[in-house]
Scaffold this active site. Structure first.
Site, PDB file in Angstrom:
ATOM      1  N   LYS A   1       0.857  -1.183   0.000  1.00  0.00           N
ATOM      2  CA  LYS A   1       0.000   0.000   0.000  1.00  0.00           C
ATOM      3  C   LYS A   1       0.893   1.233   0.000  1.00  0.00           C
ATOM      4  O   LYS A   1       1.676   1.452   0.925  1.00  0.00           O
ATOM      5  CB  LYS A   1      -0.916   0.017   1.217  1.00  0.00           C
ATOM      6  CG  LYS A   1      -1.790   1.272   1.275  1.00  0.00           C
ATOM      7  CD  LYS A   1      -2.414   1.440   2.642  1.00  0.00           C
ATOM      8  CE  LYS A   1      -2.886   2.874   2.812  1.00  0.00           C
ATOM      9  NZ  LYS A   1      -3.292   3.169   4.192  1.00  0.00           N
TER      10      LYS A   1
ATOM     11  N   ALA B   1      -9.325   5.626   5.150  1.00  0.00           N
ATOM     12  CA  ALA B   1      -9.164   6.788   6.034  1.00  0.00           C
ATOM     13  C   ALA B   1     -10.468   7.550   6.211  1.00  0.00           C
ATOM     14  O   ALA B   1     -11.227   7.758   5.260  1.00  0.00           O
ATOM     15  CB  ALA B   1      -8.088   7.742   5.545  1.00  0.00           C
TER      16      ALA B   1
END
Length: 263
Positions: free
Chosen positions: A106, A193
């Site tokens: 990631k 997020a």
């Protein structure tokens, strides 16, 4: 899908690997690795993302994440949390590959300490170089459909737009753009997020996202294990609602029972 069938086994594919759980959790902010492992179990997660610069992966004299979350059971997703330049991010992931052989990663390249927003120019630059170097790149990005398309065109295997700033718990702030990214993408899209509670995860899934990544929403809950379990159900519920197709929005009431022929 058969009528009445639930979608727990409704999997998706990243970089050629099939996953059943659409909930990815992090490995930061927990009281210890044992709590982290219990949360991962409660969440039903198959992928855990690991901040290479912050989590002990190599020092046998200190508690190691792998002793609690087995790499044989969980897919480790090394990330570049804390990197503010493309060079730092690329160096971090190359070290991770040397340490653990991880190729699926990631990528996140942040712009500043206050907002932790992605620096999209640096992100795109790093993504291109990492992909050329043989990495499978899942990429954290803004909710900008134009940059999302550029990252996919560059070869990223998953696009991960933020719902809100990292650790804010504000939920999905721009559902229109998230939906636009989902509609154009040919690779998985996962909200990464900003999720704060279960309803936020359901909204992300109802928009058509393939999954949700979260850390703080679980780790900083008063009861992280119960919140992990709630997030598991929220992701499943949101996915089922998306597949079911919600009713249309109407300006006026529409009675459930016909008004004609009343006694």
């Amino acid at each position: 899908m058969a009528e009445g069938q639930i979608v727990d086994d409704d999997g998706f594919t990243i970089a050629g690997k099939r996953f059943t759980s659409r909930l990815i959790i992090g490995t930061g902010k927990y009281s210890d690795y044992a709590q982290n492992a219990a949360a991962a179990e409660a969440a039903g997660a198959e992928i855990v993302t690991v901040a290479v610069r912050r989590v002990n992966l190599t020092d046998p004299d200190a508690p190691m994440l792998m002793d609690f979350l087995s790499p044989e059971k969980f897919t480790y997703l090394p990330n570049t949390a804390g990197c503010f330049t493309a060079d730092d991010a690329m160096r971090t992931l190359r070290l991770a590959r040397e340490a653990g052989g991880w190729n699926l990663v990631k990528l996140e390249v942040l712009s500043d300490q206050k907002t932790l927003y992605p620096d999209m120019q640096e992100t795109l630059s790093a993504a291109k170089e990492l992909i050329a170097d043989g990495f499978e790149v899942m990429v954290y990005c803004t909710d900008d459909p134009v940059y999302a398309r550029k990252l996919e065109d560059a070869g990223c295997c998953a696009i991960m737009p933020l719902g809100a700033p990292i650790g804010s718990g504000l939920g999905i702030q721009n559902p229109v753009n998230i939906r636009l990214i989902v509609e154009q993408a040919q690779v998985p899209v996962l909200v990464d997020a900003g999720v704060g509670t279960a309803s936020d995860a359901s909204i992300a899934m109802e928009l058509g996202c393939d999954g949700v990544l979260m850390n703080t929403a679980i780790a900083e809950a008063k009861d992280p294990i119960r919140m992990a379990r709630a997030m598991k159900h929220a992701v499943i519920a949101g996915r089922e609602a998306y597949l079911a197709g919600r009713m249309g929005r109407k300006k006026y009431a529409d009675p459930s029972s016909p008004l004609a022929g009343l006694i």
